[in-house]
Write an enzyme that holds these catalytic residues in place. Sequence first.
Site, mmCIF file in Angstrom:
data_model
loop_
_atom_site.group_PDB
_atom_site.id
_atom_site.type_symbol
_atom_site.label_atom_id
_atom_site.label_comp_id
_atom_site.label_asym_id
_atom_site.label_seq_id
_atom_site.Cartn_x
_atom_site.Cartn_y
_atom_site.Cartn_z
ATOM 1 N N GLY A 58 0.881 -0.993 0.057
ATOM 2 C CA GLY A 58 -0.187 0.065 -0.089
ATOM 3 C C GLY A 58 0.835 1.157 -0.089
ATOM 4 O O GLY A 58 1.997 1.208 0.341
ATOM 5 N N CYS A 85 5.142 -6.158 1.751
ATOM 6 C CA CYS A 85 5.675 -4.724 1.739
ATOM 7 C C CYS A 85 5.103 -3.891 2.867
ATOM 8 O O CYS A 85 5.286 -4.236 3.953
ATOM 9 C CB CYS A 85 5.316 -4.198 0.337
ATOM 10 S SG CYS A 85 5.974 -2.561 0.138
ATOM 11 N N TYR A 86 3.964 -2.862 2.456
ATOM 12 C CA TYR A 86 3.281 -2.132 3.502
ATOM 13 C C TYR A 86 2.788 -3.478 4.668
ATOM 14 O O TYR A 86 2.623 -3.261 5.801
ATOM 15 C CB TYR A 86 2.082 -1.576 3.280
ATOM 16 C CG TYR A 86 1.553 -0.798 4.246
ATOM 17 C CD1 TYR A 86 1.720 0.493 4.670
ATOM 18 C CD2 TYR A 86 0.081 -1.348 4.947
ATOM 19 C CE1 TYR A 86 1.077 1.136 5.630
ATOM 20 C CE2 TYR A 86 -0.404 -0.647 5.693
ATOM 21 C CZ TYR A 86 -0.083 0.772 6.247
ATOM 22 O OH TYR A 86 -0.828 1.342 7.173
ATOM 23 N N HIS A 172 7.655 -7.244 -3.826
ATOM 24 C CA HIS A 172 6.465 -7.875 -4.319
ATOM 25 C C HIS A 172 6.659 -9.104 -4.961
ATOM 26 O O HIS A 172 7.077 -9.148 -6.295
ATOM 27 C CB HIS A 172 5.946 -6.780 -5.353
ATOM 28 C CG HIS A 172 5.543 -5.390 -4.659
ATOM 29 N ND1 HIS A 172 4.167 -5.493 -4.165
ATOM 30 C CD2 HIS A 172 6.191 -4.436 -4.169
ATOM 31 C CE1 HIS A 172 4.114 -4.205 -3.497
ATOM 32 N NE2 HIS A 172 5.171 -3.720 -3.649
ATOM 33 N N GLU A 174 4.215 -10.960 -6.287
ATOM 34 C CA GLU A 174 3.066 -10.987 -7.359
ATOM 35 C C GLU A 174 3.513 -10.320 -8.806
ATOM 36 O O GLU A 174 2.705 -10.809 -9.778
ATOM 37 C CB GLU A 174 1.832 -10.329 -6.846
ATOM 38 C CG GLU A 174 1.802 -8.644 -6.686
ATOM 39 C CD GLU A 174 2.339 -8.200 -5.467
ATOM 40 O OE1 GLU A 174 3.130 -9.111 -4.663
ATOM 41 O OE2 GLU A 174 2.124 -7.413 -5.003
ATOM 42 N N VAL A 229 -17.970 -9.836 -24.439
ATOM 43 C CA VAL A 229 -17.380 -11.174 -23.615
ATOM 44 C C VAL A 229 -18.448 -11.388 -22.355
ATOM 45 O O VAL A 229 -18.955 -12.583 -22.308
ATOM 46 C CB VAL A 229 -15.938 -10.990 -23.304
ATOM 47 C CG1 VAL A 229 -15.814 -12.364 -22.783
ATOM 48 C CG2 VAL A 229 -15.210 -10.722 -24.581
ATOM 49 N N ASP A 230 -18.706 -10.330 -21.811
ATOM 50 C CA ASP A 230 -19.249 -10.656 -20.276
ATOM 51 C C ASP A 230 -20.724 -10.935 -20.641
ATOM 52 O O ASP A 230 -20.984 -12.042 -20.124
ATOM 53 C CB ASP A 230 -19.117 -9.360 -19.534
ATOM 54 C CG ASP A 230 -17.788 -8.865 -19.429
ATOM 55 O OD1 ASP A 230 -16.726 -9.674 -19.842
ATOM 56 O OD2 ASP A 230 -17.597 -7.679 -19.011
ATOM 57 N N LYS A 383 -11.518 -11.073 -15.638
ATOM 58 C CA LYS A 383 -11.830 -11.183 -17.137
ATOM 59 C C LYS A 383 -11.211 -12.420 -17.874
ATOM 60 O O LYS A 383 -11.773 -13.163 -18.739
ATOM 61 C CB LYS A 383 -11.203 -9.809 -17.740
ATOM 62 C CG LYS A 383 -11.674 -9.486 -19.367
ATOM 63 C CD LYS A 383 -12.879 -8.949 -19.222
ATOM 64 C CE LYS A 383 -13.413 -8.545 -20.683
ATOM 65 N NZ LYS A 383 -14.867 -7.895 -20.554
#
Length: 527
Positions: A58, A85-86, A172, A174, A229-230, A383
Site C-alpha cells: 500500500g 511490503c506495507y 512484491h 506478485e 465477452v461478459d 476477465k
Amino acid sequence: MKPTAHSRILILDFGSQYTQVIARRVRECQVYSEIGRHDITAAEVEAMAPKGVILSGGPASVYEKSAPQIDLQIFSLGIPVLGICYGMQLMARHLGGEVEFSARREYGAGILHIDEETPLFHAVGEQMDIWSSHGDKLTALPTGFRAIAHTENSPFAVIEDAERRLYALQFHPEVSHTPRGKEIIQNFLFRICHCAMDWTMGSFIDEACARIRQQVGDEKVVLGLSGGVDSSVTAALLHRAIGDQLTCIFVNNGFLRENEPEIVQRVFGENFRIKLKYVDASERFLKLLEGVTDPEQKRKAIGLEFVRVFEQATEDLLAKDRADKRPHAGYRFLAQGTLYPDVIESVAIGGNPASLIKTHHNVGGLPEKMHFELVEPLRQLFKDEVRQAGLQLGLPNEIVLRQPFPGPGLAVRILGEVTPERLRILREADAIVVSEMQASDWYYRVWQSFAVLLPVHSVGVMGDQRTYENTIALRIVESQDGMTADWVRLPYEILARISSRIVNEVKGVNRVCYDISTKPPSTIEWE
Ligand code: XMP
C-alpha cells in the site's frame, strides 16, 4: 461473502495497485482468492475460514495518522498470514519490531540472498531477482521472528515466525519483475496453508449452474446481450443452467460494428438455440442523435434510450406470453455480466487510481422501477477467467477473444455529429482495421485496435483531382485492464497496409493518422 467448500485465500487490501494481481496469481495456482477490506474484523475473517491471509502492499507509511490499520487479533487466529511490503511493515510494527521511516521511496530491481531454510522459499535456490517499491524499512525484528533473507539495503527483507505461521516479504512476489515470485506464492499456498487445487473453470461452471438453478427456481430470466465477452458468457452459462427459462434481448442501436448483429444472431440464435429477441432500434437512435455533438450528451442520450427500448422489449415479451397463455408469464430476474473487479469494495488510499471504479463503464444501468431481481453469475471472476469459462462453454473465439467495445458503440468514435454517412465511413474503416489486425495475428495481442472518425477535412490529391475529405485516426493500444494504456509499436508494414486500404477503399477518406498518446493523460476512446 459466504464460505464455500473451496480452499480460499483472503487478501486484505491496503490500497496497493497490485492487490488484484495478487488475487489473480493465487487463482492461477487453482486456489480461490477473495479481496477484503483491510478493516475487516478478526471474527469476520474467522467466519470466512480462509486457509491463509495475505496482506497487500500500500502507498501509506505505517507512521501516518491515517495509515490503514488491521485488527491485530487476525495474527492470533492460527491462520497463516503473509505480509507484503506495507503488509510486512504493519505486521512488524504491531508485533514488536521497528520500522524506520523514510521519506524517499525505493523502486526497482534488486537481488535477494536467502540465508535460512524455510518452506516459503522451498526449491528457489540461494538468490533471486526481486522487485520492490517501498519507503519505510524494517530495522529490528518483531518478537519471535527470525530473518530468512537479506538484500543489499535490508538485513530483514524476509522474516518469519514459523510457530505462529506469520511470514513477511519486503518485495512484491506478485509482479512479473520478480520472476520466481509465483513459486513463493505457491509455497505459501501449498506448503504453509495446505490449500487444495480446487479452483478450476470446470468446477466453477458446475457450481455456478447449481447456484443459478437454486436462485431462479422455475422463474424466467431476461438478459441484455450486447455481443461483448461478459454478456455472452453470462448468456451461455445461464442457458446451460436453465435452458429456455432464459430469454436474451439484443438491441441493435445502429452503432454496431460491421456484421455484429449477424454474428450474435448466428452464434446465439442458431448455434446455441438460445431464445433471442432481436430489436432493431437503429433508426430511433440515429434520430435521437441528430445535431448532438457533445460527447457526454451523446452517451447520456444513448444510455436513456437503451433503457426505454429494453423496457419496451420486455413488455412485448410479456404480452406475447400472455397471448400464448403460457404459465409463469412474468420475468422476475434480470441477468448481468458483472465481474469481480466491479464488486470489490475498493479502498482509495493515497489517491491510487486503480481503486477508482468507472461507473460509466458499468453498462446496464437499468432503472430500479423495473423491479427485477439480479442474477450475476460472473461476480466472482476476473476477465481472463470469464474468457476461459466462455471457451469451456463452447463459445467461439470470435466472441470470447474479442476486444472490448463501448456500450454507445461507434457513436463515441465519430467526433462531432453522427450521421448515416459518417457511420458508413467509420464502419468501413473499422472493418479494415479489424481484418488487417486479425490477418496479421496482432488483433489478439493488443487490448484494442479501432478507427476513429475525426471532424477534420483536409486537402489531398487523387489522380489529377484535388480532394477535400475526412481523416481517420487509428487507435491501437495495449493494456492490462483499460485503466492505463500505451500505444502499440505496430510494425510499419501493417500500419502502411491499413492506411493504404482505408484511403483506397473507403469513399470519403483521404488521410489516416496514428494516435501515439498514452492513458493517462489521454483516454483510450476519443469521447
Ligand atoms: P477510456 O476511454 O475511459 O476507456 O480510456 C477504457 C476502456 O473502457 C471502454 N469503454 C466502455 N465500455 N461502456 C463500456 O462497456 C462504455 O460506455 C465505455 N466507454 C469506454 C473502452 O473501450 C476501453 O476499453
